[in-house]
Motif scaffolding. Structure first.
Motif, mmCIF file in Angstrom:
data_model
loop_
_atom_site.group_PDB
_atom_site.id
_atom_site.type_symbol
_atom_site.label_atom_id
_atom_site.label_comp_id
_atom_site.label_asym_id
_atom_site.label_seq_id
_atom_site.Cartn_x
_atom_site.Cartn_y
_atom_site.Cartn_z
ATOM 1 N N ALA A 132 0.340 -0.785 0.145
ATOM 2 C CA ALA A 132 -0.239 0.124 -0.273
ATOM 3 C C ALA A 132 0.654 1.215 0.244
ATOM 4 O O ALA A 132 0.712 2.370 -0.667
ATOM 5 N N ARG A 133 1.772 1.177 0.553
ATOM 6 C CA ARG A 133 2.595 1.691 0.644
ATOM 7 C C ARG A 133 3.634 2.928 -0.241
ATOM 8 O O ARG A 133 3.907 3.512 -1.466
ATOM 9 N N SER B 213 -1.041 -4.012 -10.115
ATOM 10 C CA SER B 213 -2.155 -4.086 -9.982
ATOM 11 C C SER B 213 -2.636 -5.680 -10.218
ATOM 12 O O SER B 213 -1.247 -6.824 -11.156
ATOM 13 N N GLY B 214 -3.695 -5.809 -10.193
ATOM 14 C CA GLY B 214 -4.001 -7.357 -9.939
ATOM 15 C C GLY B 214 -3.572 -8.209 -8.450
ATOM 16 O O GLY B 214 -2.950 -7.296 -7.609
ATOM 17 N N THR B 215 -3.159 -9.561 -9.149
ATOM 18 C CA THR B 215 -2.054 -10.472 -7.899
ATOM 19 C C THR B 215 -0.859 -10.808 -8.147
ATOM 20 O O THR B 215 -0.506 -11.304 -9.225
ATOM 21 N N ILE B 216 -0.417 -10.618 -6.917
ATOM 22 C CA ILE B 216 1.687 -11.521 -7.257
ATOM 23 C C ILE B 216 1.321 -12.473 -7.011
ATOM 24 O O ILE B 216 0.752 -13.234 -5.611
ATOM 25 N N ASP C 247 -4.350 -1.208 -6.798
ATOM 26 C CA ASP C 247 -5.318 -2.412 -6.532
ATOM 27 C C ASP C 247 -4.396 -3.554 -6.750
ATOM 28 O O ASP C 247 -4.652 -4.094 -7.787
ATOM 29 N N LEU C 248 -3.594 -3.256 -5.726
ATOM 30 C CA LEU C 248 -2.064 -4.466 -5.914
ATOM 31 C C LEU C 248 -2.354 -5.958 -4.208
ATOM 32 O O LEU C 248 -2.332 -4.907 -3.559
ATOM 33 N N THR C 249 -2.886 -6.746 -5.325
ATOM 34 C CA THR C 249 -2.576 -7.872 -3.519
ATOM 35 C C THR C 249 -1.775 -9.055 -3.680
ATOM 36 O O THR C 249 -1.387 -9.106 -4.688
ATOM 37 N N CYS C 250 -1.166 -9.649 -3.048
ATOM 38 C CA CYS C 250 -0.354 -10.733 -2.898
ATOM 39 C C CYS C 250 -0.873 -12.278 -2.716
ATOM 40 O O CYS C 250 -1.724 -12.442 -1.566
ATOM 41 N N ILE D 291 8.972 -5.865 -6.937
ATOM 42 C CA ILE D 291 7.607 -6.596 -7.539
ATOM 43 C C ILE D 291 7.067 -5.114 -8.280
ATOM 44 O O ILE D 291 6.275 -4.694 -9.364
ATOM 45 N N VAL D 292 6.790 -4.569 -7.887
ATOM 46 C CA VAL D 292 5.366 -2.755 -7.533
ATOM 47 C C VAL D 292 6.065 -2.329 -9.068
ATOM 48 O O VAL D 292 5.671 -1.682 -10.315
ATOM 49 N N ALA D 293 7.452 -2.142 -9.515
ATOM 50 C CA ALA D 293 7.945 -1.184 -10.577
ATOM 51 C C ALA D 293 8.007 -1.858 -11.760
ATOM 52 O O ALA D 293 8.104 -1.825 -12.611
ATOM 53 N N ARG D 294 7.320 -3.646 -11.673
ATOM 54 C CA ARG D 294 6.251 -4.428 -12.548
ATOM 55 C C ARG D 294 5.072 -4.989 -12.720
ATOM 56 O O ARG D 294 4.986 -5.069 -13.833
ATOM 57 N N LYS D 295 4.554 -4.686 -12.297
ATOM 58 C CA LYS D 295 3.207 -4.741 -11.638
ATOM 59 C C LYS D 295 2.696 -3.756 -10.891
ATOM 60 O O LYS D 295 3.008 -3.406 -9.110
#
Length: 636
Positions: A519-520, A562-565, A526-529, A556-560
């Motif tokens: 979240a930070r 939103s969605g689900t990790i 909207d990105l979840t694990c 991870i956030v640099a590449r994705k």
């Protein structure tokens, strides 16, 4: 060695008797059955029974011994692969433990007696990790190396399935395993007999002594020899334990005579306390008290501690190590309970002390640390936060300030930025008297002269009762060997030190940290694990602590965004379950190996070919880095 070796008295003699399934001489294993060496048709029937078991077919009664069948069942429940070996390697195993020292002379003697026989004497700890291996037979040693039965590798049943070492540990008794009785197919050329070693005083299982030889050389008296060696090691342990415990008892009695208060004595397998200790310290507090004291005693120096107990009480503990011929073996504790902090620290009107705005986590160790820091802020008591790099010391100090004094002044100064104005700024913050918080990070990195100057600057304010005196927190990285007098003098300005636990000690908090950090990083996107990716993250030991987790999520956030990790989105370093932060070169190598394994669907031989290294090298690297690819099949 057609019939193997048999022990007579204190010596081993060659046996010319051929073992058969119908031999009348008994040698029992963990199931109290006659341990027979399957040969010829009997061995073929065991192999057929194993194949039937692995294909979920019924096993003909009487073909497989009950202890072996029970071990096969456990091995299947452990999901041990049947077609290859995948053993963990422990780089930090203790080859100088009490067990290893007690067993050393006996292993040397047995190795001399067995010098002309193709048999290996192996010592393992209670996790099945091989501590020592003795054999003079070159071919046997080469064979054992091929199956990784060597120091540092674990032969616990959960990794290797049915074998003399792991099965003796699981069954808590002697175990014999011959040929196709092994669960993994690569072990059918060997026979092994394991006997557990227990502490002679506490009865605790310490390890296993194992005899391993070629299957064709197997003798059903192997278990008797292994059991005899185990008993001799236990007798030596009793000798050593008796001397250590006598020394500790002497120190404890002397302390009781000198001190009318609460006295504890703790050793490796011993705890003593006087009546005052039993009455003063609540049983629920004893575990926390003793764990802190044991760590302090391991340093070999007398120390005075202030321990925050789970009940809310505070214990002042003086530790006195007890020394023996092999170093520290416990020590004596003098304990006093200090009155709990003033009532406002427990006011029910205050927010819960774990609800810190930036310090996430609800595990018991983290919660206890948070509560202790919160108490000291409200008492305005200066504090040192000690812990591994990246464990959250600075975050914890800031979050506690924001919880209790969000409108007050906060200043964070890093000693790594030390320069001409640094000390002047510290003095200015102390003299301003604004009732806020001053956090001095990494004070252990200051030059000696600066440490002395900082101690001098703190001295006039240390005992001040001015309500506007700032709350001062210093952070220190744990693990530094610097114990210079300047550092000790500086830390004397702070009456309390609280240890911030490393992330691996409250790994359950990863489940809360991951969504908070995401979240930070995404500012609410909207990105979840996924649960599968979370399981991978929670298996990691995180030697770089929360900071390492943050950097992983940033990649991870640099590449994705939103969605689900998913597990495939995780960086390669999360596959390496190591106990240390890799060097840049090691990280590059580790990433290359993981990428090659992913490209080849887990085929280690093909990955080694792509990387231009031998298969033995890639296996060693995979174990050394702790690379885990659970979702891939291991095609060899």
């Amino acid at each position: 060695m057609a019939g193997g070796c048999v022990q007579e008295g204190n010596r081993l003699v060659h046996s010319t008797e051929h073992s058969t399934p119908h031999s009348s001489q008994p040698a029992t294993d963990a199931g109290s059955e006659e341990a027979k060496v399957p040969v010829g048709a009997a061995a073929a029937r065991v192999a057929e029974a194993r194949s039937a078991f692995l294909t979920d077919e019924s096993v003909e009664p009487g073909v497989v011994r009950a202890p072996i069948l029970a071990s096969w069942t456990r091995s299947r429940n452990f999901q041990v692969p049947v077609d290859h070996l995948d053993l963990p390697y422990e780089t930090a195993f203790d080859s100088d433990s009490l067990l290893a020292r007690a067993a050393g002379p006996i292993l040397a003697e047995m190795s001399d007696q067995l010098a002309t026989e193709p048999v290996s004497v192996i010592l393992c700890d209670d996790d099945g990790v091989v501590l020592d291996r003795r054999s003079t037979d070159t071919k046997l040693n080469q064979g054992l190396d091929r199956i990784w039965l060597a120091p540092g590798f674990s032969y616990a049943e959960r990794y290797v399935g049915t074998n003399g070492i792991g099965t003796a540990l699981e069954g808590r008794g002697p175990a014999l395993v011959f040929g196709h009785e092994h669960y993994v197919e690569h072990l059918e050329d060997f026979a092994c007999a394991g006997a557990p070693i227990r502490h002679p005083v506490s009865g605790k299982l310490l390890g296993v002594i194992d005899l391993t030889c070629w299957r064709r050389e197997a003798n059903r008296m192997m278990v008797a020899v292994a059991t005899n060696i185990a008993r001799r090691i236990e007798e030596t342990l009793l000798d050593h334990s008796g001397r250590r415990e006598l020394s500790l008892l002497h120190d404890y009695l002397a302390a009781c005579q000198r001190n009318r208060g609460a006295v504890f004595a703790i050793g490796d397998d011993l705890l003593m306390m006087n009546d005052q200790a039993r009455q003063l310290v609540d049983p629920a507090d004893q575990s926390s008290l003793l764990s802190h004291a044991a760590e302090a005693l391991s340093t070999g120096r007398r120390r005075q501690l202030l321990v925050d107990l789970p009940s809310g009480a505070i214990a002042r503990v003086q530790t006195r190590p007890s020394w023996g011929e092999h170093g520290v073996h416990g020590g004596v504790l003098h304990v006093q309970l200090v009155a709990a902090e003033a009532a406002p620290t427990r006011s029910l009107s205050l927010p819960p002390p774990t609800a810190l705005p930036a310090a996430v986590g609800s595990g018991p160790l983290w919660t206890k640390c948070v509560q202790a820091v919160d108490r000291h802020l409200q008492a305005r008591e200066w504090l040192v936060l000690e812990g591994e790099a990246g464990s959250g010391k600075r975050t914890l100090a800031r979050a506690t300030h924001q919880l209790r004094n969000p409108a007050a002044h906060l200043r964070v100064m890093d000693a790594q930025d030390f320069g001409p104005r640094w000390l002047a700024d510290v003095r200015e913050e102390l003299e301003t008297g604004n009732g806020g918080t001053l956090v001095l990070c990494h004070v252990d990195t200051l030059p000696p002269d600066a440490m002395r100057a900082l101690a001098d600057a703190l001295e006039p304010h240390r005992e001040s009762t001015d309500p506007e005196r700032p709350w001062l927190v210093a952070t220190v990285d744990r693990g530094r060997e610097d114990t210079a007098a300047d550092m000790i003098e500086l830390l004397d300005s702070f009456p309390r030190t609280i240890e911030v636990p490393p992330l691996r000690h409250h790994i359950e908090d990863v489940a809360e940290l991951v969504p908070h950090l995401i979240a930070r990083l995404t500012r609410g996107s909207d990105l979840t694990c996924s649960p599968e990716a979370m399981r991978v993250l929670m298996r990691n030991r995180w030697p770089g602590n929360v900071e390492q987790l943050y950097q992983v999520l940033r990649k991870i956030v640099a590449r994705k965004r939103s969605g689900t990790i998913a597990p495939a989105d995780l960086p390669a370093e999360t596959r390496a379950i190591t106990r240390r932060v890799l060097t840049p070169l090691e990280a590059i190598e580790c990433d290359a190996i993981v990428d090659a394994l992913l490209d080849t669907d887990g085929n280690k031989a093909e990955a080694a070919r792509q990387l231009g290294m031998s298969r033995a090298t890639i296996y060693r690297k995979i174990r050394g880095y702790g690379i885990s690819l659970p979702q891939l099949a291991d095609s060899r």
